[in-house]
Design an enzyme around this catalytic site. Structure first.
Site, PDB file in Angstrom:
ATOM      1  N   HIS A 142       8.919 -28.777 -16.924  1.00 13.96           N
ATOM      2  CA  HIS A 142       9.221 -29.939 -17.775  1.00 13.96           C
ATOM      3  C   HIS A 142      10.536 -29.713 -18.514  1.00 13.96           C
ATOM      4  O   HIS A 142      11.038 -28.596 -18.582  1.00 13.96           O
ATOM      5  CB  HIS A 142       8.103 -30.174 -18.808  1.00 13.96           C
ATOM      6  CG  HIS A 142       6.877 -30.816 -18.231  1.00 13.96           C
ATOM      7  ND1 HIS A 142       5.868 -30.083 -17.654  1.00 13.96           N
ATOM      8  CD2 HIS A 142       6.513 -32.116 -18.126  1.00 13.96           C
ATOM      9  CE1 HIS A 142       4.920 -30.915 -17.221  1.00 13.96           C
ATOM     10  NE2 HIS A 142       5.289 -32.159 -17.489  1.00 13.96           N
ATOM     11  N   LYS A 146       9.835 -30.385 -24.501  1.00 15.76           N
ATOM     12  CA  LYS A 146       8.363 -30.442 -24.499  1.00 15.76           C
ATOM     13  C   LYS A 146       7.779 -29.385 -25.433  1.00 15.76           C
ATOM     14  O   LYS A 146       8.240 -28.239 -25.446  1.00 15.76           O
ATOM     15  CB  LYS A 146       7.820 -30.262 -23.074  1.00 15.76           C
ATOM     16  CG  LYS A 146       6.318 -30.479 -22.986  1.00 15.76           C
ATOM     17  CD  LYS A 146       5.852 -30.674 -21.561  1.00 15.76           C
ATOM     18  CE  LYS A 146       4.336 -30.793 -21.486  1.00 15.76           C
ATOM     19  NZ  LYS A 146       3.820 -31.952 -22.246  1.00 15.76           N
TER      20      LYS A 146
END
Ligand SMILES: NC(=O)c1ccc[n+]([C@@H]2O[C@H](COP(=O)([O-])OP(=O)(O)OC[C@H]3O[C@@H](n4cnc5c(N)ncnc54)[C@H](O)[C@@H]3O)[C@@H](O)[C@H]2O)c1
Length: 254
Positions: A142, A146
C-alpha cells in the site's frame, strides 16, 4: 432521494465518494464528519457527528479507528444504518459493532471491491484442496500514508483461508527475531509501504515444487468507493438490524 452522511469526508476516500455521489441524481451527501472540519464540497462538515441535525438515511465511513466509537454512538442514537469501511479497528470496537448490529443495520468490510470478495471464494477453494501440504504466505503493498499493517484486507484474506484449512493457523507478522525453520501451521503476512500504491494483495500457496499465487491489484480508489456506495444503497433498503458484508450485496445483485 438517498441522504448520505460521509464520515472522513475530507480524506482520500471521502473525496472520491463525494465525486461519485455528485454524479448520481438519486443520492446526495447532506453532511460530512471529519476532525478536519473544513467545508470542501457543497455539504456542511461537522467535527462532532452529534452536532449534525440533517435527516440522514445512511452513513458511509472511511475515517480512522479513533472516529468510530463516536460514529457508532451517533448511529445508535439516531437509528441510522452505517457502512463502516475504516480498517485497523480494535477487538473491542469490532465487538461494539457486533452488539450495535442487533439494533440497527450495519455493514462492515475491510475491502469493498468486488474482486477481493471473489478472491476470498477462490482462496477457500485453494485451501480446501491444497490443505496442510502447502504453506500459506500473504504479501500486501500500500501507499506510504497508510496507518495500519497488515491491511484489513490481508486479515480478511487470511480469515478466508483459515476457514477452509484443516488446522487452526497462527498468523505471523514478523520473523526477524526468530531463528527457526518455518513451522507448518502458520500464515505469514508481509506488508510493503511505499509511494502511491493503491492496494496489492497476493496469497501464495507454496508446496513441494510448485507455487500457486492468487493476486488482486486495485488500480484506483474508485473500486472501493463504488463498492461502498452500492453497499449504502443496499443497507438503506434493509429493514432488519444485522451485520451485513459484501457477500450479502453480491447475493442481492444475482
Ligand atoms: N474497506 C475498504 O475497502 C477500504 C478502502 C480504502 C481505505 N479504507 C480505510 O478507510 C480509512 C480511510 O482511508 P483514507 O485513505 O481515506 O484515509 P485518509 O487519512 O486520507 O482520510 C481519513 C479522514 O478521516 C479524518 N479523521 C481522522 N481521524 C478522525 C477522527 N477521530 N474523527 C473524525 N475524522 C477523522 C481525517 O481528517 C481524514 O480526512 C482507513 O482506515 C483505510 O484503511 C478501507
Amino acid at each position: 432521494m438517498l441522504n448520505i452522511a460521509l464520515s472522513g469526508c475530507n480524506g482520500r476516500m471521502g473525496r472520491v465518494i463525494t465525486e461519485i455521489v455528485a454524479g448520481k441524481p438519486e443520492m446526495r451527501i447532506v453532511a460530512g464528519f471529519d476532525v478536519n472540519a473544513v467545508r470542501l464540497a457543497d455539504y456542511p462538515v461537522y467535527a462532532d457527528p452529534s452536532a449534525c441535525t440533517e435527516q440522514i438515511d445512511v452513513v458511509i465511513d472511511f475515517s480512522n479507528a479513533s472516529a468510530v466509537d463516536a460514529l457508532l454512538a451517533f448511529c445508535l442514537t439516531r437509528r441510522v444504518p452505517a457502512v463502516i469501511c475504516t480498517t485497523g479497528l480494535s477487538t473491542e470496537q469490532l465487538a461494539a459493532i457486533d452488539a450495535a448490529s442487533k439494533e440497527i443495520p450495519l455493514f462492515r468490510s475491510g475491502n469493498m471491491s468486488l474482486g477481493i470478495n471473489l478472491m476470498m471464494d477462490l482462496l477457500r477453494k485453494c485451501a480446501s484442496v491444497l490443505g496442510a501440504d502447502y504453506d500459506v504466505e500473504i504479501v500486501e503493498a500500500h501507499h506510504n500514508q497508510k496507518l495500519d499493517a497488515p491491511s484489513g484486507t490481508a486479515l480478511m484474506l487470511a480469515d478466508a483461508v483459515s476457514e477452509a484449512l484443516p488446522y487452526e493457523p497462527e498468523y505471523v507478522y514478523d520473523r526477524h527475531e526468530r531463528r527457526e525453520k518455518r513451522p507448518a501451521h502458520e500464515i505469514g503476512m508481509h506488508s510493503i509501504r511505499g509511494g502511491t500504491i493503491v492496494g496489492e494483495h497476493s496469497v501464495l500457496f507454496c508446496g513441494r515444487d510448485e507455487v500457486i499465487e492468487v493476486k488482486h491489484s486495485a488500480l484506483s480508489r474508485d473500486v472501493f468507493a463504488s463498492g461502498a456506495v452500492n453497499a449504502a444503497v443496499f443497507l438503506a433498503g434493509q429493514t432488519q438490524p444485522g451485520l451485513y458484508n459484501m457477500s450479502h450485496v453480491i447475493a442481492s445483485m444475482k
